[in-house]
Motif scaffolding. Sequence first.
Motif, PDB file in Angstrom:
ATOM      1  N   VAL A   8      54.997  42.303 -58.641  1.00 55.03           N
ATOM      2  CA  VAL A   8      53.830  41.459 -58.358  1.00 55.03           C
ATOM      3  C   VAL A   8      52.711  42.232 -57.675  1.00 55.03           C
ATOM      4  O   VAL A   8      51.553  41.815 -57.710  1.00 55.03           O
ATOM      5  N   ASP A   9      53.037  43.343 -57.055  1.00 54.12           N
ATOM      6  CA  ASP A   9      51.993  44.068 -56.325  1.00 54.12           C
ATOM      7  C   ASP A   9      52.569  45.401 -55.894  1.00 54.12           C
ATOM      8  O   ASP A   9      53.785  45.599 -55.898  1.00 54.12           O
ATOM      9  N   GLU A  10      51.695  46.312 -55.519  1.00 57.03           N
ATOM     10  CA  GLU A  10      52.195  47.520 -54.885  1.00 57.03           C
ATOM     11  C   GLU A  10      51.129  48.106 -53.991  1.00 57.03           C
ATOM     12  O   GLU A  10      49.942  47.891 -54.179  1.00 57.03           O
ATOM     13  N   THR A  11      51.576  48.813 -52.962  1.00 57.60           N
ATOM     14  CA  THR A  11      50.626  49.414 -52.037  1.00 57.60           C
ATOM     15  C   THR A  11      50.748  50.912 -52.147  1.00 57.60           C
ATOM     16  O   THR A  11      51.835  51.445 -52.305  1.00 57.60           O
ATOM     17  N   ARG A  49      59.259  40.205 -57.531  1.00 58.84           N
ATOM     18  CA  ARG A  49      59.543  38.786 -57.345  1.00 58.84           C
ATOM     19  C   ARG A  49      59.994  38.237 -58.687  1.00 58.84           C
ATOM     20  O   ARG A  49      59.325  38.463 -59.697  1.00 58.84           O
ATOM     21  N   ASP A  50      61.091  37.542 -58.707  1.00 60.46           N
ATOM     22  CA  ASP A  50      61.628  36.968 -59.948  1.00 60.46           C
ATOM     23  C   ASP A  50      61.684  38.009 -61.075  1.00 60.46           C
ATOM     24  O   ASP A  50      61.355  37.718 -62.220  1.00 60.46           O
ATOM     25  N   GLU A  81      63.950  45.958 -45.232  1.00 62.12           N
ATOM     26  CA  GLU A  81      63.367  46.281 -43.936  1.00 62.12           C
ATOM     27  C   GLU A  81      61.984  46.892 -44.118  1.00 62.12           C
ATOM     28  O   GLU A  81      61.855  48.031 -44.559  1.00 62.12           O
ATOM     29  N   ALA A  82      60.968  46.155 -43.740  1.00 67.77           N
ATOM     30  CA  ALA A  82      59.604  46.651 -43.899  1.00 67.77           C
ATOM     31  C   ALA A  82      59.411  47.968 -43.153  1.00 67.77           C
ATOM     32  O   ALA A  82      58.728  48.868 -43.613  1.00 67.77           O
ATOM     33  N   MET A  97      60.690  46.393 -52.531  1.00 71.88           N
ATOM     34  CA  MET A  97      61.000  45.269 -51.652  1.00 71.88           C
ATOM     35  C   MET A  97      60.933  43.970 -52.440  1.00 71.88           C
ATOM     36  O   MET A  97      60.234  43.878 -53.433  1.00 71.88           O
ATOM     37  N   ALA A 126      60.573  50.679 -45.358  1.00 75.80           N
ATOM     38  CA  ALA A 126      59.677  50.844 -46.500  1.00 75.80           C
ATOM     39  C   ALA A 126      58.401  51.570 -46.065  1.00 75.80           C
ATOM     40  O   ALA A 126      57.744  52.216 -46.873  1.00 75.80           O
ATOM     41  N   MET A 170      45.460  40.531 -59.046  1.00 78.33           N
ATOM     42  CA  MET A 170      46.604  41.052 -58.306  1.00 78.33           C
ATOM     43  C   MET A 170      47.886  40.975 -59.121  1.00 78.33           C
ATOM     44  O   MET A 170      48.613  41.930 -59.260  1.00 78.33           O
ATOM     45  N   PHE A 187      56.465  45.586 -54.804  1.00 78.38           N
ATOM     46  CA  PHE A 187      57.008  44.268 -54.487  1.00 78.38           C
ATOM     47  C   PHE A 187      57.503  43.603 -55.762  1.00 78.38           C
ATOM     48  O   PHE A 187      56.750  43.454 -56.729  1.00 78.38           O
ATOM     49  N   VAL A 206      54.885  51.223 -51.992  1.00 78.30           N
ATOM     50  CA  VAL A 206      55.823  50.119 -51.854  1.00 78.30           C
ATOM     51  C   VAL A 206      55.570  49.156 -53.009  1.00 78.30           C
ATOM     52  O   VAL A 206      54.446  48.711 -53.215  1.00 78.30           O
TER      53      VAL A 206
END
Lengths: 189, 250
Positions: B234-237, B229-230, B215-216, B52, B219, B1, B227, B225
């Motif tokens: 880290v991920d996407e859909t 982080r730092d 706001e989810a 997000m 999105a 992931m 994502f 979408v």
Amino acid sequence: MAIRQGLLALLDEGPAYGYALKTLFEERTGGTWPLNIGQVYTTLGRLERDGLVESAGQTEAGHPLYALTAAGREEVSAWFSAPVPRERAERDELAIKLALAITAPGVDVRALVQVQRSESMRVLQELTRLKANADSEGDAAWLLVVDRLIFDAEAELRWLDHCESRVVRLAAARKKHRSAAAGTRVSTR
Amino acid sequence: MSTPNGVSAMGTGSGVLVLADVTRVHGRGPTAVHALRGVSLTVGAGELVAVMGPSGSGKSTLLNLAGGLDHATAGMVAVEDMDLDALSAAQLAAVRRRHVGYVFQDLNLIPALTAAENVSLPLELDGATACIARRQAREALAEVGLLELVDRFPDDMSGGQQQRVAIARALVGDRRLILADEPTGALDSETGEEVLRLLRARCDAGAAGLLVTHEARHAGWADRVVFLRDGAVVDETAYAVTPQAIATSS
């Protein structure tokens, strides 16, 4: 519970037979909760036993008709005027999973949260697409149900954000605690 | 992931907006802050991508880089196949005016100008004649359903109407890249949804949209979408068609 109350509410609009109730229920709730005809008849049987529904002859085709009793009408008006109880009786697998993960050794909670976040987001995207393609007037009842599911998914995502920040804060506090403890050991040596 | 550098790498040259292995560092030495770390992202024509992440995850930096308002420390940012780093300041300003539309939380409408004047301003700044600018502004306002309010001043409009003017301004002319930063701001949920519908419609009509939001529910309008982080993805859909969505989630 919702089926029982739903059938009562539909019967409040006039007598009906089992299959018609099934069809009406599905139409009026946007087809989101398909009913099994057996479920409908079992529920009608219980309502009759409880004195909320009575037999009202039959249709020309011979289908047995059901109608509300006075007690049944009272039950419907009580249902529409009272809030739905919000205690969560059913077990929430996700909450249980996170609660266990947070204390289980070797589980990457942030990764777990992210996997769930992507899944919930995917559902939210699908729901939004359904809503985007719907006709805002013709599908009004169904859209309300879709919105309900959208707000549910959103709430879950917000809760996941909350869990993640809590986990991060906990980890930071533990680290601080450990280094403070290590500092104490060094000074006493 | 978690494959921060690889998740959304898509090769360059295919998108209206392409970020390739983009890093942005503020400051240097031990106090350096990595706002973005090797982010790759492509937004194609017809696509709405939401970003997000918690505050400080690099969302705003990403948007500023995409709009040429900030420079990458490493990596490449391209809009309509133009490498922004290779452009002169004047060329960059021209790209911003002609190709990129911005929708911000604070709308930045000019109170002394009417809706039509607010929308035509970027075109006139870019050298369009007043007549052409005004015609295009009317078209853009018509697209957001405000044709009857072209001569109103922002203060005489509701929050939702003002936001639609801001969107019309972002869309006016041939801009194919729309950058939106929490575009629903303080709007109520129904009006906020209208804004998202407009963005969605514009992307369906061929624009590339990049939406930063916490706001989810907003999105949810995106095709993808991402994502953060730092400072890393880290991920996407991806949106996938499954007609059973409702049945399985009930």
